[in-house]
Each structure stands twice: as C-alpha cells, then as structure tokens.
Write an enzyme that holds these catalytic residues in place. Structure first.
Site, PDB file in Angstrom:
ATOM      1  N   HIS A 155       0.830  -1.199   0.000  1.00  0.00           N
ATOM      2  CA  HIS A 155       0.000   0.000   0.000  1.00  0.00           C
ATOM      3  C   HIS A 155       0.863   1.246   0.000  1.00  0.00           C
ATOM      4  O   HIS A 155       0.526   2.251  -0.624  1.00  0.00           O
ATOM      5  CB  HIS A 155      -0.925  -0.001   1.215  1.00  0.00           C
ATOM      6  CG  HIS A 155      -1.724  -1.262   1.328  1.00  0.00           C
ATOM      7  ND1 HIS A 155      -2.279  -1.706   2.476  1.00  0.00           N
ATOM      8  CD2 HIS A 155      -2.034  -2.177   0.376  1.00  0.00           C
ATOM      9  CE1 HIS A 155      -2.901  -2.838   2.252  1.00  0.00           C
ATOM     10  NE2 HIS A 155      -2.755  -3.150   0.992  1.00  0.00           N
ATOM     11  N   CYS A 199      -4.611  -0.095 -19.350  1.00  0.00           N
ATOM     12  CA  CYS A 199      -4.310   0.759 -18.201  1.00  0.00           C
ATOM     13  C   CYS A 199      -3.292   0.160 -17.232  1.00  0.00           C
ATOM     14  O   CYS A 199      -3.147   0.646 -16.115  1.00  0.00           O
ATOM     15  CB  CYS A 199      -5.586   1.133 -17.449  1.00  0.00           C
ATOM     16  SG  CYS A 199      -6.414  -0.271 -16.699  1.00  0.00           S
TER      17      CYS A 199
HETATM   18  C1  PEP Z   1      -3.736  -4.098 -13.776  1.00  0.00           C
HETATM   19  O1  PEP Z   1      -3.844  -5.218 -13.269  1.00  0.00           O
HETATM   20  O2  PEP Z   1      -3.069  -3.872 -14.802  1.00  0.00           O
HETATM   21  C2  PEP Z   1      -4.388  -2.942 -13.155  1.00  0.00           C
HETATM   22  C3  PEP Z   1      -4.388  -1.764 -13.742  1.00  0.00           C
HETATM   23  O3  PEP Z   1      -4.934  -3.120 -11.934  1.00  0.00           O
HETATM   24  P1  PEP Z   1      -4.071  -3.150 -10.581  1.00  0.00           P
HETATM   25  O4  PEP Z   1      -2.671  -2.814 -10.910  1.00  0.00           O
HETATM   26  O5  PEP Z   1      -4.735  -2.192  -9.670  1.00  0.00           O
HETATM   27  O6  PEP Z   1      -4.264  -4.591 -10.179  1.00  0.00           O
END
Ligand code: PEP
Ligand code: MG
Length: 746
Positions: free
Chosen positions: A363, A676
């Site tokens: 975190h 993303c």
């Molecule tokens: C991912 O898994 O690429 C994502 C954007 O989500 P997180 O990094 O929050 O798991």
C-alpha cells in the site's frame, strides 16, 4: 546471581566508564579497554578486532598478544575463530582453542601460548562491528557470568563506536556515518530526488551506559515500562477490527506485560548497566535470536519485541520525533516499512522514500506512486547507515541510494536530474497538444488515479481524463470502512475536480495483495488467484452496493463511467451490471437524479476474457486491459515476486500476439478498448501497444509527457512492420528491433 559476581561486573563497568570519560585519543582508549578487561577478567589476553570493510577484520588493540601485530593482523569473515564469531554473531567459548573447529594459527601474534578462548561479537542494532576476545593459558571454559561481562564490554564498545569515541589521530576506526555508501535496492516508483534523511523512527543513541545506583535505574525502567503499557493500551483502544495492526499491538501488549522481559532487563541493571543500556542489552539478545529464527511467525514476533524495545528506549531517552524535531529541507523518508496512512500524512512534503523492506505492490508503494514520489524498497542496512539530516540522492529509476555521496556522484547525479528537468520542459511544451503520430493517428492518453491528491495532475500532465480511478485506495488508507456519505462526497469532489473530463471509476479491487485493515483476511493458498475483486463484490455484495450508490449520488445527474475489475467470464459481467441496474432503480425510486449517461465497462485481466463469447464483446460498453494482472497470468509469473516479475518482457512476441488478438476482437465488435497497466506508461511499450492497434492508454500522470513525446515522433505503420518482421524472423521479443528503429529517428 551471587553478590560477588554482581559487584565484579559493576566494578568492571565502573572502570570502563572512567576510561571513556577521559580525553584520550581513540587508539589509546581502545588500548585501555583491552588492558582493564584482561585485568578484570583475570586473563592474559584481551583483543579487539574491528571490521575494516564488509569482509575483513583487523586486530585494532590488544593486551597480551604481540603489540607489533596491531593493525597488521587481518582476517576474512569466517576465517579462524574470530572470523567465525563475526560471521555467525555467536559466542565461541573454547577451553582448548587450538583444537577447536576453524582455529587458525597466527604466528605473528604469539597466540600458540593460549589455550582458552572466549570471543563475543561487537554489534549494534544487528549491525556487525567486530569481535572482542579474551584468552588465557589455563585450559578452562568461561562461566556464564564471564560471558555476560564480556558481552557487556562489547556492547559498551559498540555504543562508543556509534558515538565516534575511537576515531581521531592514529585512529583505529573510520568515523562512522561519514563515509559515502551506495545501497542497491529495488525500484518501486521511478524518479530521482536529492535531499536529506528523515528517519521515520530515529535511532536512539545511549550515552550513559553505566550507572552507579541500581535502585534509581530500576525505578526509571519500571516507570518507562508502565508508560509503554499505557501507550500500547491506548493504541489498541484506537485500533479496530481484527486487523494486522491489532495483532501486532496485541503482541506488544503481551510483551510489555511479560515478567520475563522485565526481569532480564532488571538483571542487566543489577550488573551495573543504566536502564537504557539494560534495554539495549536485552534487545541485542533478541536480535541475535531473530537472526537464527527460521520460523517466519517467530521472527515476526521477535520483530515486534524489537519494535517495542525501540519504543521503550525512546521513552527512556526522550529521543524521537515526539520531541518536536522538524523535517529537514527536501526530506527523504527512511523507514523499515510504513503504512499508507502514515505516508499520506507526510504527503507531498517528501522528495523521496527509502524503505528497508517493502514490496512493489504494498500500500505504501501504491501511495508513493499516487504522489509520484521516487521510492526505493529493499534498501538493506539503510536504517543502520543513515543519520537524520544526512545528504542523500535517490535514484528511483535504478533502485539505488547514494548516501552521503562524494563530489563525483553528486555532479553526475545532478546532471541526470538536470537532463530530466530539461525533458520535463519539453513535455510541458506539448502538454496541450494531442498525441498525434507521424502517420496521423491520434492516441488518447488518460491518467490513472486513486487519491484526491492525484487530481491536480489532470491539468498538469496533459491527460485527457482518468482512465482508471482505483477506488480501493480510499478503503486501504483508513482504519475503518468508509461510510456511503463519505464516499459520495469524495467521488463528487473527484468529478468536480475533473471538470467534465471522463473519469472511469473502478469498483473495489480488494483481495490478493490489497487487504483491508478492518476486514478479516482470508488465509488463501494463492491470493492472486483467490477471492478478490469482483469475486468478493458478487459474493458479498453489501460493500459493492454501497459503493455503486455512492457513485450514483456523487454523479448527481452528471455522466458516470463504472468499470468492474477482474471479470473472468461473461456471467460475472452480467451479474455486476444487474447490481448497477438495481442501484439505479433504487435511486430513481428515491427521487434522486440519475446520470445523464451511464457507461459500464470491464477490466480484461485474465486470459479467459480474451476468449469470452461474442455476446460479451457486443454488450460490454468498454474494455480496459489490466496489463499488470493479465501479464502475470499469461506468463504465470507473480507480479509481486522479485525473482520472476521482470523475467518476461511485455514485448515478448507471444504476449503482443495475444494482445493483438484482443484488439482484433474489439475491432470486429466495435468495442472501445484501452490499456491501463503500468506498461502503458513506458514509452517503448506504449508505442508498441499503439502500433498493434490500441488507441487509448491510461498511465501514471508523470508518464503522459514522455509517452506523448515519443508517439508524436513515430510512424505507427513503420513500428507495426518492425514488430511483424521481428515476429516473422522468430525473435522472442520485438524490443531489440524496435530499439533499432528508434535509433534511426531524427
Ligand atoms: C492491472 O492489473 O493492470 C491494473 C491496472 O490493476 P491493478 O494494478 O490495480 O491490479
Ligand atoms: Mg489488476
């Protein structure tokens, strides 16, 4: 303990204190200590070996061995009995040293005369400084009390080393905490920073090790322990649920009330130590046990006890930030670990963060990323090496820390920072321009966010909107479940700050590495493949419903985009949509304004969704590839595991081909697609993603400039050809070929 021995030990300590009080030079002090220790213990020899460098010990003072060998005799870590004490951190007590395992004969010291050997490590806060040895002709084992006495002398030596008592003219030791140190850690957030150290938990320096009046010291100790107990009880009263924090505090309380712990410290006082030194002596023993403990649970509890000793020391010495010390200019935070809430309290005042432990997905790392503060984790020994206020340079790109850097490092580092600042200027100049490639394609660049603190970046970075708002951060940084009204107010502020730009809210993605402090953690064999994200949302829909309501209220008639994480099959998407429908119906019934436009999308994070039925692709309003998770499942390589997480290249042909397949499906069904994951923010990766057909990328705000800059200089048709040629040629990764193409750019 027999009275006689107790007073012997106190006498030895009293003499030590007198030695320390006089103004002798460093070497002379060491000589005096060997002399009085040999004398008090009735041995012919006492020698002090100190580390010259990480691997070499040097005889720095001796009573009884050949004086000519001082500063001449050296040994490697692990070599001979002395080297073994240094390596293992354990006492060696041998009646017949020459026949003991590992004995090394050193003719220059005249050592063959001595039969018995007692060696104890000189260490401070787990840091090895050297070895203290006594030897005698008589073949005998040393008693437990003698070992204790020698350990106390070693501890005094360690403390004095810390205080710089042995440096100076003809010095035996280099001054501590004055040399440049290079520490290699792991990158958790890129960027560079120069500043001054701020120790989250400052090291305590004990100056009064020896005390004459045991009664006074006992009272000081019991008062401090009482103070500690009260403060732990208060912390416990303020903590909630069955969180990890509560577990740690329970352990603190257990130790703080432990009679054995107090008794051992009181015994140290009876032997002549001050209350502080008594705590430190006990702490050193705990650290030694910690080094040996193979059981992870036991190690954690010993770590708790270590933390508790630090708190007790701070109470006794009045040292610590409680005393009102101020952050230095350009503070660089150093801690073993830090929680997201504490990090947010420091906020953007910090220029950099260095953690001795930590993990990329912790975190704290998430918050550091959100605040765009360079973060290096796994920086071993940083807490021992750094002092408050030390000059430091943090290279978050390389995962390297330059502590007290010398002039050449300073100027090279400043050059690098200046180059980065120049690049920033370039990015600022194209901030309001679109990411149009040389072949005329426009790529949409959004930013990822998760905190209110991210929102100013929407304007500064040149991002078109927020392609991923990670809502779990608001849940992670609190000690209690947020209320619907709080969430609604927060989401409304996010939409206000976005001023009409699109914000894609991802519903709660908890589980795996993201464990809420106030929810019972499920003990799962493999949390990344476990009960997480939408799986939790659908199985226990209370929180998701509350969140959906909060989002609808926050929109208050404005357009709203909601995205569900970790959808692995069509039915999960339809079930999640049904929850939205229910929430909308409820809001309507209550007479609340409904969003002018509501779009619902899914994250593609499991390979299964790439092969979902056509119906899914036709119905879903938009898809966003969560490359971080998708890649870990594609290559079966844990994104949290340092050993494997960088093993496979995103530009590996098989992964790119897989992504191309998703792009093709979306083109066929006319489904909006974006990417993303972290790779969207890496310029070369972003370029390749754009070349294989992704027209929308969402990344950290700081990446928007570099990605846009590169895209505007490239022709995607050329890059696509480079990628396909490399694939046809049987390359494993297209990276070398793409890099070659980039070199040809003007
Ligand atoms: C991912 O898994 O690429 C994502 C954007 O989500 P997180 O990094 O929050 O798991
Ligand atoms: Mg993910």
């Amino acid at each position: 303990m027999p009275d006689g021995l107790e007073s012997e030990s106190r006498k030895l300590l009293g003499r030590l204190r007198d030695t320390m009080a006089n103004q002798a030079a460093g070497q002379e002090r060491l000589d005096q200590i060997t002399h009085l220790t040999a004398d008090s213990m009735g041995t012919e020899v006492c020698s002090i070996y100190l580390f010259r460098d990480d691997e070499t010990l040097e005889l720095c003072a001796t009573q009884g061995l050949n004086p000519e060998s001082v500063h001449q005799t050296r040994m490697k870590l692990g070599e001979g009995l002395v080297g073994r004490v240094a390596r293992t951190g354990k006492v060696i007590n041998a009646a017949d040293a020459p026949s003991a395992r590992g004995f090394r004969y050193m003719p220059e010291t005249g050592e063959e005369l001595y039969s018995s050997f007692l060696g104890v490590p000189i260490q401070r806060l787990g840091e090895k400084l050297g070895v203290l040895v006594v030897q005698s002709k008589e073949a005998r084992e040393f008693s437990a009390d003698e070992i204790y006495a020698l350990e106390v002398v070693a501890m005094v030596l360690a403390e004095m080393t810390e205080l710089g008592a042995f440096v100076g003219e003809g010095a035996a030791l280099r001054a501590r905490h004055t040399q440049p140190v290079l520490i290699r850690g792991v990158t958790a957030q890129e960027g560079t920073a120069e500043g001054h150290i701020w120790l989250h938990e400052p090291r305590v320096v004990v100056t009064n090790l020896v005390a004459d009046d045991p009664d006074t010291e006992r009272t000081r100790l019991t008062d401090a322990v009482e103070h500690l107990r009260i403060s732990v009880d208060q912390l416990l009263a303020g903590a909630s649920g069955d969180s990890e924090q509560v577990q740690v505090l329970e352990a603190y309380r257990m130790f703080a009330n432990s009679k054995g712990w107090l008794r051992r410290m009181e015994e140290n006082i009876d032997r002549g130590l001050s209350a502080e030194a008594a705590v430190e002596k006990e702490q050193s023993d705990v650290r030694a046990r910690m080094l040996q403990a193979t059981d992870a649970y036991l190690r954690e509890r010993l770590q708790d006890l270590d933390d508790l000793s630090n708190r007790l020391l701070r109470i006794l010495t009045g040292q610590g930030h409680e005393t009102g010390a101020e952050l230095p200019e350009n503070p660089i935070l150093v801690a073993r670990n830090i929680g997201p809430g504490e990090l947010l309290e420091y906020g953007r005042q910090l220029r950099g963060i260095i953690l001795e432990e930590g993990s990329v997905g912790s975190h704290a790392a998430i918050v550091a990323r959100a605040l765009a503060i360079p973060l290096v984790i796994n920086a071993k020994r940083i807490q021992n090496e750094a002092l408050n206020g030390d000059h430091v340079m943090v290279d978050g790109d390389q995962g390297v820390v330059h502590l007290r850097p010398d002039d050449t490092v300073v100027s090279a580092f400043r050059d690098k920072m200046a180059m980065q600042a120049k690049a920033q200027e370039r990015y600022a100049s194209i901030r309001d321009k679109a990411a149009v490639t040389l072949c005329g394609k426009t790529i949409r660049l959004d930013m990822n966010a998760g905190l209110m603190a991210d929102l100013p970046s929407l304007e500064n970075s040149g991002a078109e909107g927020v392609g991923l708002f990670r809502t779990e951060l608001q849940f992670l940084v609190r000690s209690q479940m947020p209320k619907r009204t709080e969430l609604a107010a927060l989401y409304a502020r996010v939409l206000d700050a976005a001023k009409g730009k699109r914000v894609v809210f991802r519903t709660l993605d908890i589980g795996s590495d993201k464990v809420l402090p106030y929810m019972a953690a499920e003990d799962e064999p493999n949390p990344a493949l476990g009960w997480r994200a939408i799986r939790v949302g659908l199985d226990k829909p209370g929180v998701m419903r509350m969140q959906l309501q909060a989002l609808l209220r926050a929109a208050n008639g404005r357009p709203l985009s909601i995205m569900f994480p970790f959808i692995a099959q069509y039915e999960e998407y339809t079930a999640a949509c049904a929850e939205v429908d229910k929430a909308v119906a409820r809001e309507k019934k209550l007479g609340h304004a409904l969003p002018e436009k509501l779009e619902i999308g899914a994250m593609l994070e499991t390979p299964s969704l790439a092969f979902a039925c056509n119906k899914f692709y036709e119905e879903v309003e938009f898809l966003s590839i969560g490359g971080n998770d998708l890649k870990q499942f594609f290559f079966a390589a844990d994104r949290e595991n340092e050993r494997v997480r960088r093993r496979y290249d995103t530009l590996n042909v098989s992964f790119l081909t897989f992504l191309e397949g998703i792009v093709d499906r979306c083109n066929t069904t006319n489904t909006r697609l974006s990417f993303c994951g972290e790779d969207a923010g890496r310029p070369v990766e972003a370029l390749c993603l754009a070349a294989i057909g992704l027209q929308s990328l969402s990344m950290r705000p700081a990446s928007v400039g570099p990605v846009k800059h590169l895209l505007r200089r490239c022709n995607l048709d050329d890059v696509r050809k480079v990628i396909h040629d490399a694939r046809d040629a049987g390359e494993q990764s297209v990276r070398p070929a793409v890099m070659e193409y980039l070199r040809t750019l003007a």
